[in-house]
Design a protein around this motif. Structure first.
Motif, PDB file in Angstrom:
ATOM      1  N   ARG A  30       0.782  -1.231   0.096  1.00  0.00           N
ATOM      2  CA  ARG A  30      -0.049  -0.116   0.030  1.00  0.00           C
ATOM      3  C   ARG A  30       0.836   1.332   0.013  1.00  0.00           C
ATOM      4  NH1 ARG A  30      -4.540  -0.218   4.177  1.00  0.00           N
ATOM      5  NH2 ARG A  30      -5.504  -1.386   2.632  1.00  0.00           N
ATOM      6  N   ARG A  31       0.686   2.290  -0.867  1.00  0.00           N
ATOM      7  CA  ARG A  31       1.429   3.372  -1.094  1.00  0.00           C
ATOM      8  C   ARG A  31       1.278   4.274   0.302  1.00  0.00           C
ATOM      9  NH1 ARG A  31       0.827   8.753  -4.065  1.00  0.00           N
ATOM     10  NH2 ARG A  31      -1.292   7.820  -4.530  1.00  0.00           N
ATOM     11  N   SER A  32       2.522   4.681   0.927  1.00  0.00           N
ATOM     12  CA  SER A  32       2.387   5.301   1.994  1.00  0.00           C
ATOM     13  C   SER A  32       3.248   6.463   2.090  1.00  0.00           C
ATOM     14  CB  SER A  32       2.843   4.273   3.187  1.00  0.00           C
ATOM     15  OG  SER A  32       2.032   3.079   3.296  1.00  0.00           O
ATOM     16  N   VAL A  33       2.885   7.417   2.771  1.00  0.00           N
ATOM     17  CA  VAL A  33       3.941   8.551   3.228  1.00  0.00           C
ATOM     18  C   VAL A  33       4.225   8.755   4.539  1.00  0.00           C
ATOM     19  CG1 VAL A  33       4.030  11.167   2.905  1.00  0.00           C
ATOM     20  CG2 VAL A  33       2.539   9.824   1.310  1.00  0.00           C
ATOM     21  N   PHE A  34       5.661   8.661   4.905  1.00  0.00           N
ATOM     22  CA  PHE A  34       6.212   8.610   6.157  1.00  0.00           C
ATOM     23  C   PHE A  34       6.827  10.084   6.317  1.00  0.00           C
ATOM     24  CE2 PHE A  34       6.072   4.438   5.574  1.00  0.00           C
ATOM     25  CZ  PHE A  34       5.688   3.665   6.609  1.00  0.00           C
ATOM     26  N   GLU A  35       6.794  10.789   7.657  1.00  0.00           N
ATOM     27  CA  GLU A  35       7.301  12.140   7.573  1.00  0.00           C
ATOM     28  C   GLU A  35       8.256  12.191   8.752  1.00  0.00           C
ATOM     29  OE1 GLU A  35       5.209  16.135   8.959  1.00  0.00           O
ATOM     30  OE2 GLU A  35       4.335  15.280   7.528  1.00  0.00           O
ATOM     31  N   VAL A  36       9.354  12.942   8.926  1.00  0.00           N
ATOM     32  CA  VAL A  36      10.272  13.039  10.193  1.00  0.00           C
ATOM     33  C   VAL A  36      10.032  14.550  10.526  1.00  0.00           C
ATOM     34  CG1 VAL A  36      12.760  13.418  10.887  1.00  0.00           C
ATOM     35  CG2 VAL A  36      12.025  11.224   9.485  1.00  0.00           C
ATOM     36  N   PHE A  37       9.955  14.611  11.745  1.00  0.00           N
ATOM     37  CA  PHE A  37       9.657  15.925  12.333  1.00  0.00           C
ATOM     38  C   PHE A  37       9.833  15.949  13.764  1.00  0.00           C
ATOM     39  CE2 PHE A  37       5.498  13.735  12.484  1.00  0.00           C
ATOM     40  CZ  PHE A  37       5.119  14.339  13.936  1.00  0.00           C
ATOM     41  N   ALA A  38       9.939  17.008  14.538  1.00  0.00           N
ATOM     42  CA  ALA A  38       9.943  17.296  15.837  1.00  0.00           C
ATOM     43  C   ALA A  38       8.806  17.923  16.414  1.00  0.00           C
ATOM     44  CB  ALA A  38      11.332  18.043  16.161  1.00  0.00           C
ATOM     45  N   ARG A  39       8.240  17.311  17.277  1.00  0.00           N
ATOM     46  CA  ARG A  39       6.756  18.085  17.874  1.00  0.00           C
ATOM     47  C   ARG A  39       7.555  19.240  18.721  1.00  0.00           C
ATOM     48  NH1 ARG A  39       6.073  12.475  19.069  1.00  0.00           N
ATOM     49  NH2 ARG A  39       3.878  11.839  17.888  1.00  0.00           N
ATOM     50  N   ARG A  40       8.657  19.448  19.251  1.00  0.00           N
ATOM     51  CA  ARG A  40       9.245  20.474  19.789  1.00  0.00           C
ATOM     52  C   ARG A  40      10.772  20.625  19.797  1.00  0.00           C
ATOM     53  NH1 ARG A  40       7.343  16.662  23.101  1.00  0.00           N
ATOM     54  NH2 ARG A  40       5.451  17.527  23.162  1.00  0.00           N
ATOM     55  N   LEU A  41      11.133  21.720  19.982  1.00  0.00           N
ATOM     56  CA  LEU A  41      12.694  21.955  19.972  1.00  0.00           C
ATOM     57  C   LEU A  41      13.134  21.555  21.557  1.00  0.00           C
ATOM     58  CD1 LEU A  41      13.494  25.018  17.963  1.00  0.00           C
ATOM     59  CD2 LEU A  41      13.383  22.719  17.218  1.00  0.00           C
ATOM     60  N   VAL A 114       9.050  10.457   3.275  1.00  0.00           N
ATOM     61  CA  VAL A 114       9.374   9.286   2.679  1.00  0.00           C
ATOM     62  C   VAL A 114       8.244   8.656   1.765  1.00  0.00           C
ATOM     63  CG1 VAL A 114      10.225   6.807   2.656  1.00  0.00           C
ATOM     64  CG2 VAL A 114      11.325   8.722   4.037  1.00  0.00           C
ATOM     65  N   GLU A 115       8.241   8.394   0.616  1.00  0.00           N
ATOM     66  CA  GLU A 115       6.577   7.901   0.038  1.00  0.00           C
ATOM     67  C   GLU A 115       7.306   6.573  -0.896  1.00  0.00           C
ATOM     68  OE1 GLU A 115       3.379   9.155  -3.430  1.00  0.00           O
ATOM     69  OE2 GLU A 115       4.477  10.800  -2.421  1.00  0.00           O
ATOM     70  N   ALA A 116       6.653   5.606  -0.324  1.00  0.00           N
ATOM     71  CA  ALA A 116       7.135   4.320  -1.004  1.00  0.00           C
ATOM     72  C   ALA A 116       5.893   3.156  -0.537  1.00  0.00           C
ATOM     73  CB  ALA A 116       8.287   3.956  -0.302  1.00  0.00           C
ATOM     74  N   PRO A 117       5.915   2.185  -1.065  1.00  0.00           N
ATOM     75  CA  PRO A 117       5.138   1.119  -0.376  1.00  0.00           C
ATOM     76  C   PRO A 117       5.378   1.006   1.209  1.00  0.00           C
ATOM     77  CG  PRO A 117       6.146   0.154  -2.558  1.00  0.00           C
ATOM     78  CD  PRO A 117       6.697   1.596  -2.196  1.00  0.00           C
ATOM     79  N   PHE A 118       4.502   0.585   1.764  1.00  0.00           N
ATOM     80  CA  PHE A 118       4.491   0.634   3.195  1.00  0.00           C
ATOM     81  C   PHE A 118       5.738  -0.249   3.618  1.00  0.00           C
ATOM     82  CE2 PHE A 118       3.976  -1.535   7.494  1.00  0.00           C
ATOM     83  CZ  PHE A 118       3.693  -0.485   8.168  1.00  0.00           C
ATOM     84  N   ALA A 119       5.764  -1.397   3.005  1.00  0.00           N
ATOM     85  CA  ALA A 119       6.915  -2.323   3.373  1.00  0.00           C
ATOM     86  C   ALA A 119       8.266  -1.760   3.228  1.00  0.00           C
ATOM     87  CB  ALA A 119       6.773  -3.417   2.438  1.00  0.00           C
ATOM     88  N   GLU A 120       8.585  -0.787   2.288  1.00  0.00           N
ATOM     89  CA  GLU A 120       9.798  -0.308   2.005  1.00  0.00           C
ATOM     90  C   GLU A 120       9.934   0.788   2.964  1.00  0.00           C
ATOM     91  OE1 GLU A 120      10.571   0.633  -2.119  1.00  0.00           O
ATOM     92  OE2 GLU A 120       9.720  -1.039  -2.838  1.00  0.00           O
ATOM     93  N   GLY A 121       8.950   1.639   3.129  1.00  0.00           N
ATOM     94  CA  GLY A 121       9.196   2.774   3.982  1.00  0.00           C
ATOM     95  C   GLY A 121       9.265   2.523   5.536  1.00  0.00           C
ATOM     96  N   VAL A 122       8.491   1.555   5.842  1.00  0.00           N
ATOM     97  CA  VAL A 122       8.670   1.013   7.476  1.00  0.00           C
ATOM     98  C   VAL A 122       9.798   0.706   7.869  1.00  0.00           C
ATOM     99  CG1 VAL A 122       7.751  -1.199   7.413  1.00  0.00           C
ATOM    100  CG2 VAL A 122       7.246   0.463   9.223  1.00  0.00           C
ATOM    101  N   ALA A 325       0.134   9.551   5.832  1.00  0.00           N
ATOM    102  CA  ALA A 325      -0.759   9.308   4.554  1.00  0.00           C
ATOM    103  C   ALA A 325      -0.720   7.712   4.191  1.00  0.00           C
ATOM    104  CB  ALA A 325      -0.842  10.233   3.544  1.00  0.00           C
ATOM    105  N   ARG A 326      -1.815   7.331   3.621  1.00  0.00           N
ATOM    106  CA  ARG A 326      -1.987   5.749   2.877  1.00  0.00           C
ATOM    107  C   ARG A 326      -2.807   5.764   1.768  1.00  0.00           C
ATOM    108  NH1 ARG A 326      -6.375   3.036   3.910  1.00  0.00           N
ATOM    109  NH2 ARG A 326      -7.644   3.653   5.841  1.00  0.00           N
ATOM    110  N   GLU A 327      -2.470   4.951   1.057  1.00  0.00           N
ATOM    111  CA  GLU A 327      -3.317   4.728  -0.146  1.00  0.00           C
ATOM    112  C   GLU A 327      -4.785   4.296   0.542  1.00  0.00           C
ATOM    113  OE1 GLU A 327      -3.081   2.409  -4.663  1.00  0.00           O
ATOM    114  OE2 GLU A 327      -1.716   2.010  -3.054  1.00  0.00           O
ATOM    115  N   GLY A 328      -5.842   5.019  -0.288  1.00  0.00           N
ATOM    116  CA  GLY A 328      -7.189   4.372  -0.061  1.00  0.00           C
ATOM    117  C   GLY A 328      -7.642   3.283  -1.135  1.00  0.00           C
ATOM    118  N   ALA A 329      -9.004   2.777  -1.081  1.00  0.00           N
ATOM    119  CA  ALA A 329      -9.316   1.971  -1.982  1.00  0.00           C
ATOM    120  C   ALA A 329      -9.541   2.421  -3.474  1.00  0.00           C
ATOM    121  CB  ALA A 329     -10.949   1.739  -1.514  1.00  0.00           C
ATOM    122  N   ASP A 330      -9.616   3.720  -3.526  1.00  0.00           N
ATOM    123  CA  ASP A 330      -9.543   4.511  -4.851  1.00  0.00           C
ATOM    124  C   ASP A 330      -8.158   4.803  -5.387  1.00  0.00           C
ATOM    125  OD1 ASP A 330      -9.206   6.651  -3.374  1.00  0.00           O
ATOM    126  OD2 ASP A 330     -10.786   7.747  -4.052  1.00  0.00           O
TER     127      ASP A 330
END
Length: 435
Positions: A30-41, A114-122, A325-330
């Motif tokens: 499933r196409r997925s988007v992972f993000e790296v961020f800091a909630r706070r400094l 990072v945008e990739a299939p879930f298996a690759e990104g995780v 984010a992840r890929e939906g049914a459509d």
């Protein structure tokens, strides 16, 4: 830098068990988007500095499960045969965007996507976070130290205060943030960071007396060397140093005592002996606050070790790696977010802008949800491509990263350079143009 041939096992056990379960459920592709961020400094910090991106893309190239890695997973019973078969052919095929190395970041900044299939990104979570959390922490501390030094060179010399490979990474990160040299030779070989060093107290102590030690060092390295003058008696050592090397003595180093008082006394003594161009280098457990306290002292450069390689009290940048984010049914992307107390995330694929006023001073970190930024003419786009279709497209250029950091820091308001505790230099503002 990593001493192993493969980076694939520089990860946590649960990354592979998630993969196994996702392969069974059908979610792995499933196409997925992972993000790296800091909630706070870290408390009181005004900005963070992106570092480690160049190391990360190199580590991604080496993220392969060879026979040795697969055999370890097999004999330890970490995953089943289906998962081992998948890993044997693993190649990252996705896209990665991120803040360019040297860029400043703020709470919520999507510094890596990072945008990739879930298996690759995780599978990349632990590798990404271990590199970026360490290097960004060191670079953020280094930037504050360079700012406090106000143009006087800073030397990285913390190799003996951290893991041997972390020392190499720390030297690189400090150089990105403006340090001039490092004592670490591997950082010089691997990354081209300029190296420097002369002698420690052991060199003086192994000789019969200080005169013999100084004569040996000057004979070997020339009068432009740096002589360590606080092994026994500082005034006596300074007189002896100028006597042996002459007024062209390159520098003296002070590594103990009241550095402010001693620097002033040594400067006066050097000048009285005609060594008016001899520089004064100070070391001894410095951090940004100690450097700032020496602003009025006649110091020419600072050597920093322990505080630098441990992030000056903030040894991690506090970065997290979350599915947004992840890929939906459509086939379209659906924003997903963690809602748990104190650990909220904001779903959706993002873009990021630095909003500037007409004078070119940053006013806000603008994070948009959607595919395209709305540019009002005073915004600077922050995300750049790093990996496309699995291939690295960003050059790991340290000189460019140093220049970028200088430019990024220069556009922040003056309060960014304050060492006193306070809020981030600019606020983070969210705008939704995609939903």
């Amino acid at each position: 830098m990593n001493p192993t041939a493969s980076t694939a096992l520089l990860t946590d056990h649960y990354e592979l068990t998630m993969l196994e379960a996702a392969l069974a459920s059908g979610a792995a592709e499933r196409r997925s988007v992972f993000e790296v961020f800091a909630r706070r400094l870290p408390e009181g910090r005004r900005y963070g500095v992106v570092a480690g991106t160049g190391r990360l893309v190199e580590a991604l190239r080496d993220f392969r499960f060879g026979e040795a890695e697969l055999d370890r997973l097999r004999t330890a019973g970490v995953v089943n045969r289906q998962t081992l078969d998948y890993l044997s052919d693993y190649r990252f095929s996705g896209d990665v965007w991120g803040y360019a190395e040297g860029e400043c970041f703020f709470p919520g900044s999507p510094m890596l996507i990072v945008e990739a299939p879930f298996a690759e990104g995780v599978l990349l979570e632990t590798l990404v976070l271990s590199i970026l959390n360490h290097d960004a922490a060191v670079a953020s501390a280094a930037s504050r130290m360079v700012g406090a030094a106000a143009g006087r060179p800073c030397i990285e010399m913390g190799s003996r205060r951290t893991h041997e490979w972390a020392a190499v990474a720390a030297a690189r990160a400090a150089y990105v943030a403006g340090f001039s040299t490092t004592s670490n030779l591997e950082a010089g070989r691997t990354y081209g960071v300029p190296t420097a060093g002369t002698s420690a107290h052991a060199f003086t102590l192994v000789h019969d007396d200080e005169r013999q030690a100084f004569e040996a060092q000057v004979a070997s390295l020339g009068p432009g060397t740096t002589l360590l003058v606080d092994t026994y008696d500082v005034p006596r050592a300074v007189r002896l140093a100028v006597e042996i090397a002459g007024p062209q003595l390159g520098a003296v180093r002070i590594d103990s005592g009241d550095l402010l008082v001693q620097a002033r006394e040594v400067r006066e003594q050097l000048d009285s002996l005609g060594a008016t161009n001899t520089r004064i280098v100070v070391t001894s457990d410095l951090d940004e606050y100690a450097i700032a306290a020496l602003a009025a002292a006649p110091v020419d450069s600072y050597g920093v070790g322990t505080s630098l390689v441990t992030g000056s009290g903030a040894p991690t940048a506090g970065l997290v790696y979350k599915l947004v984010a992840r890929e939906g049914a459509d086939g379209s992307l659906i924003g997903v977010a963690k809602k748990s107390k104190d650990k909220l995330s904001i779903g959706g694929r993002k873009y990021a802008l630095r909003r500037l006023n007409r004078r070119g001073v940053a006013e806000a970190e603008v994070i948009g949800i959607g595919d395209a930024a709305v540019d009002d003419g005073d915004d600077r786009s922050l995300l750049v491509p790093l990996v496309r279709d699995g291939e690295v497209v960003a050059a790991a250029d340290l000189a460019a990263a140093r220049a970028r950091h200088d430019a990024s820091l220069a556009e922040l308001p003056p309060r960014a350079l304050q060492l006193s505790r306070g809020e981030p230099a600019i606020p983070t503002v969210y705008e939704d143009h995609g939903r």
